[in-house]
Design a protein around this motif. Structure first.
Motif, PDB file in Angstrom:
ATOM      1  N   PHE A 197     100.492 -83.342 -67.740  1.00 53.48           N
ATOM      2  CA  PHE A 197      99.867 -82.146 -68.293  1.00 53.48           C
ATOM      3  C   PHE A 197      99.215 -82.496 -69.630  1.00 53.48           C
ATOM      4  N   ARG A 198      98.010 -81.997 -69.810  1.00 55.71           N
ATOM      5  CA  ARG A 198      97.303 -82.164 -71.085  1.00 55.71           C
ATOM      6  C   ARG A 198      97.295 -80.805 -71.777  1.00 55.71           C
ATOM      7  N   GLU A 199      97.663 -80.777 -73.046  1.00 60.32           N
ATOM      8  CA  GLU A 199      97.736 -79.520 -73.787  1.00 60.32           C
ATOM      9  C   GLU A 199      96.517 -79.351 -74.687  1.00 60.32           C
ATOM     10  N   TYR A 200      95.992 -78.116 -74.690  1.00 62.17           N
ATOM     11  CA  TYR A 200      94.855 -77.781 -75.549  1.00 62.17           C
ATOM     12  C   TYR A 200      95.227 -76.545 -76.364  1.00 62.17           C
ATOM     13  N   GLU A 201      95.137 -76.664 -77.663  1.00 65.03           N
ATOM     14  CA  GLU A 201      95.405 -75.520 -78.531  1.00 65.03           C
ATOM     15  C   GLU A 201      94.073 -74.877 -78.899  1.00 65.03           C
ATOM     16  N   ILE A 202      93.921 -73.612 -78.530  1.00 64.97           N
ATOM     17  CA  ILE A 202      92.651 -72.924 -78.770  1.00 64.97           C
ATOM     18  C   ILE A 202      92.909 -71.543 -79.363  1.00 64.97           C
ATOM     19  N   ASN A 203      91.890 -70.995 -79.981  1.00 60.46           N
ATOM     20  CA  ASN A 203      91.966 -69.647 -80.545  1.00 60.46           C
ATOM     21  C   ASN A 203      90.734 -68.873 -80.073  1.00 60.46           C
ATOM     22  N   VAL A 204      90.905 -68.113 -79.004  1.00 58.00           N
ATOM     23  CA  VAL A 204      89.784 -67.375 -78.419  1.00 58.00           C
ATOM     24  C   VAL A 204      90.216 -65.940 -78.131  1.00 58.00           C
ATOM     25  N   ASP A 205      89.257 -65.107 -77.766  1.00 55.08           N
ATOM     26  CA  ASP A 205      89.515 -63.708 -77.432  1.00 55.08           C
ATOM     27  C   ASP A 205      90.425 -63.629 -76.207  1.00 55.08           C
ATOM     28  N   LYS A 206      91.501 -62.878 -76.316  1.00 63.01           N
ATOM     29  CA  LYS A 206      92.455 -62.793 -75.211  1.00 63.01           C
ATOM     30  C   LYS A 206      91.955 -61.935 -74.053  1.00 63.01           C
ATOM     31  N   ASN A 207      90.783 -61.353 -74.198  1.00 61.55           N
ATOM     32  CA  ASN A 207      90.164 -60.648 -73.079  1.00 61.55           C
ATOM     33  C   ASN A 207      89.316 -61.582 -72.220  1.00 61.55           C
ATOM     34  N   TRP A 208      89.196 -62.823 -72.652  1.00 65.11           N
ATOM     35  CA  TRP A 208      88.472 -63.806 -71.853  1.00 65.11           C
ATOM     36  C   TRP A 208      89.192 -64.041 -70.528  1.00 65.11           C
ATOM     37  N   THR A 209      88.422 -64.473 -69.534  1.00 68.84           N
ATOM     38  CA  THR A 209      89.037 -64.889 -68.276  1.00 68.84           C
ATOM     39  C   THR A 209      89.521 -66.330 -68.395  1.00 68.84           C
ATOM     40  N   ILE A 210      90.360 -66.726 -67.459  1.00 67.06           N
ATOM     41  CA  ILE A 210      90.835 -68.116 -67.431  1.00 67.06           C
ATOM     42  C   ILE A 210      89.653 -69.065 -67.222  1.00 67.06           C
ATOM     43  N   LEU A 211      88.687 -68.637 -66.431  1.00 65.10           N
ATOM     44  CA  LEU A 211      87.506 -69.479 -66.216  1.00 65.10           C
ATOM     45  C   LEU A 211      86.743 -69.694 -67.519  1.00 65.10           C
ATOM     46  N   GLU A 212      86.623 -68.651 -68.324  1.00 67.82           N
ATOM     47  CA  GLU A 212      85.946 -68.798 -69.616  1.00 67.82           C
ATOM     48  C   GLU A 212      86.712 -69.754 -70.526  1.00 67.82           C
ATOM     49  N   VAL A 213      88.028 -69.729 -70.425  1.00 68.02           N
ATOM     50  CA  VAL A 213      88.849 -70.659 -71.204  1.00 68.02           C
ATOM     51  C   VAL A 213      88.553 -72.098 -70.784  1.00 68.02           C
ATOM     52  N   LEU A 214      88.503 -72.331 -69.473  1.00 67.24           N
ATOM     53  CA  LEU A 214      88.225 -73.682 -68.977  1.00 67.24           C
ATOM     54  C   LEU A 214      86.834 -74.152 -69.402  1.00 67.24           C
ATOM     55  N   GLU A 215      85.870 -73.248 -69.347  1.00 64.01           N
ATOM     56  CA  GLU A 215      84.509 -73.611 -69.757  1.00 64.01           C
ATOM     57  C   GLU A 215      84.455 -73.915 -71.252  1.00 64.01           C
ATOM     58  N   TYR A 216      85.226 -73.164 -72.034  1.00 60.44           N
ATOM     59  CA  TYR A 216      85.286 -73.412 -73.480  1.00 60.44           C
ATOM     60  C   TYR A 216      85.866 -74.800 -73.758  1.00 60.44           C
ATOM     61  N   ILE A 217      86.962 -75.124 -73.075  1.00 62.46           N
ATOM     62  CA  ILE A 217      87.587 -76.434 -73.272  1.00 62.46           C
ATOM     63  C   ILE A 217      86.623 -77.551 -72.877  1.00 62.46           C
ATOM     64  N   LYS A 218      85.924 -77.352 -71.756  1.00 58.72           N
ATOM     65  CA  LYS A 218      85.008 -78.395 -71.275  1.00 58.72           C
ATOM     66  C   LYS A 218      83.820 -78.595 -72.217  1.00 58.72           C
ATOM     67  N   THR A 219      83.281 -77.504 -72.754  1.00 62.53           N
ATOM     68  CA  THR A 219      82.079 -77.622 -73.597  1.00 62.53           C
ATOM     69  C   THR A 219      82.392 -77.933 -75.059  1.00 62.53           C
ATOM     70  N   LYS A 220      83.577 -77.506 -75.538  1.00 60.02           N
ATOM     71  CA  LYS A 220      83.880 -77.652 -76.964  1.00 60.02           C
ATOM     72  C   LYS A 220      84.906 -78.744 -77.285  1.00 60.02           C
ATOM     73  N   ILE A 221      85.773 -79.061 -76.309  1.00 55.33           N
ATOM     74  CA  ILE A 221      86.881 -79.961 -76.631  1.00 55.33           C
ATOM     75  C   ILE A 221      86.888 -81.226 -75.779  1.00 55.33           C
ATOM     76  N   ASP A 222      86.794 -81.062 -74.461  1.00 55.71           N
ATOM     77  CA  ASP A 222      86.969 -82.209 -73.563  1.00 55.71           C
ATOM     78  C   ASP A 222      85.997 -82.102 -72.390  1.00 55.71           C
ATOM     79  N   SER A 223      84.902 -82.811 -72.469  1.00 60.41           N
ATOM     80  CA  SER A 223      83.860 -82.728 -71.443  1.00 60.41           C
ATOM     81  C   SER A 223      84.267 -83.378 -70.126  1.00 60.41           C
ATOM     82  N   THR A 224      85.392 -84.094 -70.115  1.00 64.76           N
ATOM     83  CA  THR A 224      85.823 -84.757 -68.878  1.00 64.76           C
ATOM     84  C   THR A 224      86.617 -83.831 -67.961  1.00 64.76           C
ATOM     85  N   LEU A 225      87.006 -82.662 -68.456  1.00 67.65           N
ATOM     86  CA  LEU A 225      87.766 -81.720 -67.634  1.00 67.65           C
ATOM     87  C   LEU A 225      86.924 -81.295 -66.431  1.00 67.65           C
ATOM     88  N   THR A 226      87.534 -81.341 -65.239  1.00 67.07           N
ATOM     89  CA  THR A 226      86.796 -81.071 -64.005  1.00 67.07           C
ATOM     90  C   THR A 226      87.426 -79.917 -63.236  1.00 67.07           C
TER      91      THR A 226
END
Length: 250
Positions: free
Chosen positions: A11-40
């Motif tokens: 498991f890889r852990e990502y600590e983020i601070n985003v709007d809790k009304n976001w969807t899980i998909l938006e969270v994944l897209e945020y991680i991919k674009t802002k933190i780790d572009s290798t996430l698939t």
């Protein structure tokens, strides 16, 4: 918050601070674009229609585009894994080809009868109602991922495959012989192995009820001379029924 994503065998852990009304998909897209572009991961419609973003969220198979953060946070954490029962290609992307091969076996399509001359098929509303809900299945594989019967027998056909079978059995326009469809689900699909846990119902993002569809198919099979190879050892009539107490139990 902490997002734990299974990548390979860790498991890889990502600590983020985003709007809790976001969807899980938006969270994944945020991680991919802002933190780790290798996430698939897979995603497309963002509207709970294509089914491509199904994954395991906190242990249950769900659509990432439908689930928001606030409803899935546990102790300020969310755990995300690839769908169960499938080989993992990379990160949250799985190879679902085996489930599709099983779907092909049940002939999930209409084999039309010859329409009346100078007319067309007329279908009563009550007939449409008998298979309308089954058409809502989007093949997201969430029910397949959570199916307990597949843990016991990997050759068990699968919940959505049975739902698709019932949809065409109930369609009077279909010309495929009933016994042909029943042979597929009983002799090859092992339909009587359903554990009736209803995990498939809980998993479906469209409100389809595969376990109820399976029960209907089992009854149709029994009414047409097919046998349950492993019938239950007890039935209601075998109990010494003494009536109900105030709590509703006997």
């Amino acid at each position: 918050m902490i997002v734990k994503i299974k990548r390979g065998d860790k498991f890889r852990e990502y600590e983020i601070n985003v709007d809790k009304n976001w969807t899980i998909l938006e969270v994944l897209e945020y991680i991919k674009t802002k933190i780790d572009s290798t996430l698939t991961f897979r995603a497309s419609c963002r509207s709970s229609i294509c089914g491509s973003c199904a994954m395991v969220i906190n242990g249950q198979s769900k659509l990432a585009c439908k689930e928001n953060i606030s409803k899935n946070l546990i102790n300020n954490e969310i755990t995300i894994e690839p769908l169960k029962k499938f080989p993992v290609i990379r990160d949250l992307v799985v190879d679902d080809s085996k489930a599709y091969e099983k779907l092909k076996k049940v002939k999930p399509y209409l084999t039309p009868k010859t329409p009346p001359k100078n007319s067309e098929f007329l279908i009563k509303p009550e007939e449409v109602a008998s298979y309308d809900k089954q058409t809502d299945c989007i093949l997201c594989m969430a029910c397949y991922s959570d199916c307990a019967a597949l843990d016991v027998d990997e050759n068990y056909l699968g919940p959505f495959q049975f739902t698709k079978t019932l949809r065409f059995i109930n369609d009077s326009r279909d010309n495929t012989p009933l016994n042909e469809r029943l042979d597929l689900i009983t002799k090859e699909g092992n339909i009587f192995e359903c554990l009736e846990c209803q995990a498939c119902i809980l998993a479906c993002p469209k409100g389809v009820t595969p376990q109820f569809d399976i029960k209907k198919l089992q009854n149709i099979a029994l009414q047409n001379g097919y046998q349950n190879p492993n019938p239950p050892q007890n039935d209601f009539n075998s109990f010494n029924f003494g009536g109900f107490n105030e709590g509703g139990f006997f």
